[in-house]
Design a protein around this motif. Structure first.
Motif, PDB file in Angstrom:
ATOM      1  N   PRO A  30      39.962  51.193  47.666  1.00 21.56           N
ATOM      2  CA  PRO A  30      40.405  49.811  47.647  1.00 21.56           C
ATOM      3  C   PRO A  30      39.537  49.034  46.494  1.00 21.56           C
ATOM      4  N   GLY A  31      38.320  49.538  46.608  1.00 25.19           N
ATOM      5  CA  GLY A  31      37.570  48.807  45.622  1.00 25.19           C
ATOM      6  C   GLY A  31      38.196  48.825  44.175  1.00 25.19           C
ATOM      7  N   ILE A  32      38.928  49.597  43.593  1.00 28.47           N
ATOM      8  CA  ILE A  32      39.481  49.860  42.330  1.00 28.47           C
ATOM      9  C   ILE A  32      40.597  48.502  42.189  1.00 28.47           C
ATOM     10  N   PHE A  33      41.210  48.404  43.163  1.00 32.36           N
ATOM     11  CA  PHE A  33      42.258  47.278  43.259  1.00 32.36           C
ATOM     12  C   PHE A  33      41.499  45.947  43.201  1.00 32.36           C
ATOM     13  N   LEU A  34      40.396  45.842  43.874  1.00 27.60           N
ATOM     14  CA  LEU A  34      39.720  44.631  44.005  1.00 27.60           C
ATOM     15  C   LEU A  34      38.873  44.232  42.667  1.00 27.60           C
ATOM     16  N   ALA A  35      38.681  45.311  41.902  1.00 26.30           N
ATOM     17  CA  ALA A  35      38.023  45.086  40.871  1.00 26.30           C
ATOM     18  C   ALA A  35      38.911  44.692  39.625  1.00 26.30           C
ATOM     19  N   GLY A  36      40.082  45.398  40.043  1.00 30.69           N
ATOM     20  CA  GLY A  36      41.165  45.032  38.743  1.00 30.69           C
ATOM     21  C   GLY A  36      41.831  43.523  39.040  1.00 30.69           C
ATOM     22  N   VAL A  62      42.899  48.955  53.207  1.00 28.62           N
ATOM     23  CA  VAL A  62      43.223  48.324  51.937  1.00 28.62           C
ATOM     24  C   VAL A  62      43.790  46.896  52.274  1.00 28.62           C
ATOM     25  N   PRO A  63      42.831  45.963  51.557  1.00 21.89           N
ATOM     26  CA  PRO A  63      43.369  44.350  51.911  1.00 21.89           C
ATOM     27  C   PRO A  63      44.785  44.439  51.634  1.00 21.89           C
ATOM     28  N   ALA A  64      45.386  43.424  52.498  1.00 14.02           N
ATOM     29  CA  ALA A  64      46.663  43.026  52.304  1.00 14.02           C
ATOM     30  C   ALA A  64      47.006  42.422  50.863  1.00 14.02           C
ATOM     31  N   ASN A  65      46.243  41.789  50.492  1.00 10.87           N
ATOM     32  CA  ASN A  65      46.405  41.206  49.050  1.00 10.87           C
ATOM     33  C   ASN A  65      46.319  42.043  47.981  1.00 10.87           C
ATOM     34  N   CYS A  66      46.033  43.328  48.031  1.00  7.23           N
ATOM     35  CA  CYS A  66      46.165  44.314  47.074  1.00  7.23           C
ATOM     36  C   CYS A  66      47.693  44.659  46.996  1.00  7.23           C
ATOM     37  N   PHE A  67      48.538  44.842  47.874  1.00  9.43           N
ATOM     38  CA  PHE A  67      49.751  45.294  47.933  1.00  9.43           C
ATOM     39  C   PHE A  67      50.490  44.597  46.865  1.00  9.43           C
ATOM     40  N   ALA A  81      50.286  54.130  48.798  1.00  6.74           N
ATOM     41  CA  ALA A  81      50.327  55.154  50.153  1.00  6.74           C
ATOM     42  C   ALA A  81      48.701  54.766  50.669  1.00  6.74           C
ATOM     43  N   SER A  82      48.817  53.671  51.657  1.00  7.82           N
ATOM     44  CA  SER A  82      47.519  53.576  52.176  1.00  7.82           C
ATOM     45  C   SER A  82      47.257  54.602  53.226  1.00  7.82           C
ATOM     46  N   THR A  83      46.111  55.200  53.412  1.00  6.09           N
ATOM     47  CA  THR A  83      45.890  56.278  54.573  1.00  6.09           C
ATOM     48  C   THR A  83      44.731  56.201  55.069  1.00  6.09           C
ATOM     49  N   SER A  84      44.514  56.761  56.316  1.00  9.10           N
ATOM     50  CA  SER A  84      43.339  56.891  56.982  1.00  9.10           C
ATOM     51  C   SER A  84      43.306  58.308  57.658  1.00  9.10           C
ATOM     52  N   GLY A  85      41.958  58.868  57.405  1.00  9.77           N
ATOM     53  CA  GLY A  85      41.791  60.052  57.985  1.00  9.77           C
ATOM     54  C   GLY A  85      40.303  60.368  58.218  1.00  9.77           C
ATOM     55  N   GLY A  86      39.866  61.561  58.384  1.00  8.76           N
ATOM     56  CA  GLY A  86      38.590  61.976  58.609  1.00  8.76           C
ATOM     57  C   GLY A  86      38.119  63.078  58.156  1.00  8.76           C
ATOM     58  N   THR A  87      36.852  63.328  57.575  1.00 13.09           N
ATOM     59  CA  THR A  87      36.189  64.458  57.102  1.00 13.09           C
ATOM     60  C   THR A  87      36.309  65.597  58.142  1.00 13.09           C
ATOM     61  N   ASP A  88      35.921  65.178  59.460  1.00 10.43           N
ATOM     62  CA  ASP A  88      35.845  65.772  60.548  1.00 10.43           C
ATOM     63  C   ASP A  88      37.032  66.843  60.716  1.00 10.43           C
ATOM     64  N   VAL A  89      38.333  66.053  60.555  1.00 15.09           N
ATOM     65  CA  VAL A  89      39.590  66.844  60.959  1.00 15.09           C
ATOM     66  C   VAL A  89      40.222  67.208  59.554  1.00 15.09           C
ATOM     67  N   VAL A  90      39.495  67.319  58.349  1.00 14.92           N
ATOM     68  CA  VAL A  90      40.060  67.681  57.015  1.00 14.92           C
ATOM     69  C   VAL A  90      41.408  67.161  56.682  1.00 14.92           C
ATOM     70  N   TRP A 103      54.428  48.021  54.219  1.00 11.38           N
ATOM     71  CA  TRP A 103      53.983  46.552  54.867  1.00 11.38           C
ATOM     72  C   TRP A 103      52.685  46.217  54.169  1.00 11.38           C
ATOM     73  N   ALA A 104      52.393  45.058  53.795  1.00 10.55           N
ATOM     74  CA  ALA A 104      51.139  44.699  53.164  1.00 10.55           C
ATOM     75  C   ALA A 104      50.058  44.924  54.278  1.00 10.55           C
ATOM     76  N   GLY A 105      48.951  45.755  54.118  1.00  8.38           N
ATOM     77  CA  GLY A 105      47.813  45.933  55.003  1.00  8.38           C
ATOM     78  C   GLY A 105      48.220  46.582  56.086  1.00  8.38           C
ATOM     79  N   GLU A 106      49.179  47.434  55.650  1.00 11.37           N
ATOM     80  CA  GLU A 106      49.395  48.370  57.298  1.00 11.37           C
ATOM     81  C   GLU A 106      49.782  50.066  56.605  1.00 11.37           C
ATOM     82  N   LEU A 107      49.540  50.868  57.445  1.00 11.33           N
ATOM     83  CA  LEU A 107      49.886  52.329  57.000  1.00 11.33           C
ATOM     84  C   LEU A 107      51.239  52.613  57.670  1.00 11.33           C
ATOM     85  N   SER A 108      52.127  53.109  57.067  1.00  7.03           N
ATOM     86  CA  SER A 108      53.443  52.968  57.490  1.00  7.03           C
ATOM     87  C   SER A 108      53.770  53.906  58.751  1.00  7.03           C
TER      88      SER A 108
END
Length: 327
Positions: A30-36, A62-67, A81-90, A103-108
């Protein structure tokens, strides 16, 4: 794969590489969006991104205002495609799908093979309310043990101590009434103001939208005397100083755009925010340092992107010379 700073020599570098390689899928933080956004660039106009179909974003909510920025500045036919995962589950827990709305700020949706739910403290499923993220059935890629944990005690304590037999991942999430997922931050870094739980992501959504702030980190630390201290640490944009006017504006924006409870006790300027190697802010280690835990017990140098940033917080906690001044 791109090795190096994605923002050097400027915030358009990664978009330039995507154009040069005619990438179909681009993975960013998300930092790439915010920097842009703060630089005012329009990658879709400045570069040929006609081949780009999907942008995968993870590492932090991902902040809602990035969408809307991605839609307007990158391309309205590019799927964010905002995603959430974990290194532990690969793998991932929740993300996006081409046949689902965005939806802005949401994972579908929860991803395939993941029995994802939000539970309250008593283990009851929640809809439309913040709860603990749990996985109620085995995923294809869950670990079954840790290294150097022969009796499995550390493994069970990490994932199954709160809800026996049910994987608790340590994130605050909301399952909405239309089936999407909202990540509010780590539950082990939960902010608690006057008995009300708050997600750090709600604060970052507001503060990271302030042009003078390059990045921020908030923690809530229980104090030995029974008190509770919630400081907001900010990394300032080049040439900006943290004066009373900026402090008041940050507090006002948090009060108006979030709630009075989201206003921190102090706003403190720091040179850098430490992250994991995958880009997640190290809220819990910083909290532990503030509470007096020794640095060597909090994190190891090879697990963070900037150990110097953690050392700074350790100096700040100890009150050594050179630590930041409180606001």
């Amino acid at each position: 794969c791109f090795d190096g700073s994605p923002l050097y020599p400027g915030p358009g570098r990664l978009w330039e590489i995507a154009a040069d390689t005619k990438a179909n899928v681009l993975g960013v933080s998300p930092g790439i969006f915010l920097a842009g956004m703060k630089a005012g660039i329009e990658p879709g106009t400045e570069f040929d991104l006609t081949a780009l179909r999907t942008i995968g974003a993870t590492g932090a909510p991902v902040p809602a205002n990035c969408f809307p920025w991605v839609r307007d500045a990158v391309g309205e036919r590019v799927q964010l495609a905002s995603t959430s995962g974990g290194t532990d589950v690969v793998s991932g827990f929740a993300g996006s799908a081409p046949n689902c709305p965005i939806w802005a700020g949401e994972l579908s949706r929860p991803v395939l093979g993941v029995a994802l739910e939000s539970w309250d403290d008593s283990g009851q499923p929640l809809i439309g309310e913040v709860g603990e993220m749990v996985i109620t059935a085995p995923m294809p890629s869950m670990p079954v043990k840790f290294w150097n944990d022969p009796d499995g005690e550390r493994y069970r304590d990490t994932y199954f101590s709160m809800f026996p037999g049910v994987w608790r991942h340590g994130d605050w999430i909301t399952i909405t009434d239309h089936g999407s997922v909202i990540i509010s931050g780590r539950s082990d870094a939960t902010l608690n103001r006057q008995g009300v739980r708050l997600g750090s992501a709600d604060i970052y959504d507001v503060v990271d939208g302030i042009p003078e702030v390059a990045e921020s980190l908030v923690i809530g630390a229980e104090q030995p005397d029974g008190g509770y201290w919630m400081p907001l640490f900010v990394v300032l944009a080049e040439g900006v100083s943290l004066d009373d006017s900026l402090r008041k504006r940050i507090a006002r924006d948090l009060k108006e755009k979030a709630s009075p409870r989201h206003v921190p006790d102090d706003i403190i300027a720091v040179p850098a925010v430490p992250h994991t190697k995958t880009g997640k802010k190290l809220e819990v280690p910083v909290k532990r340092l503030i509470q007096g835990h020794p640095l060597e017990k909090v994190a190891t140098p090879d697990a963070v992107d900037s150990f110097e940033a953690l050392e700074y917080f350790a100096q700040f906690a100890a009150g050594k010379d050179g630590a930041a001044s409180e606001g």
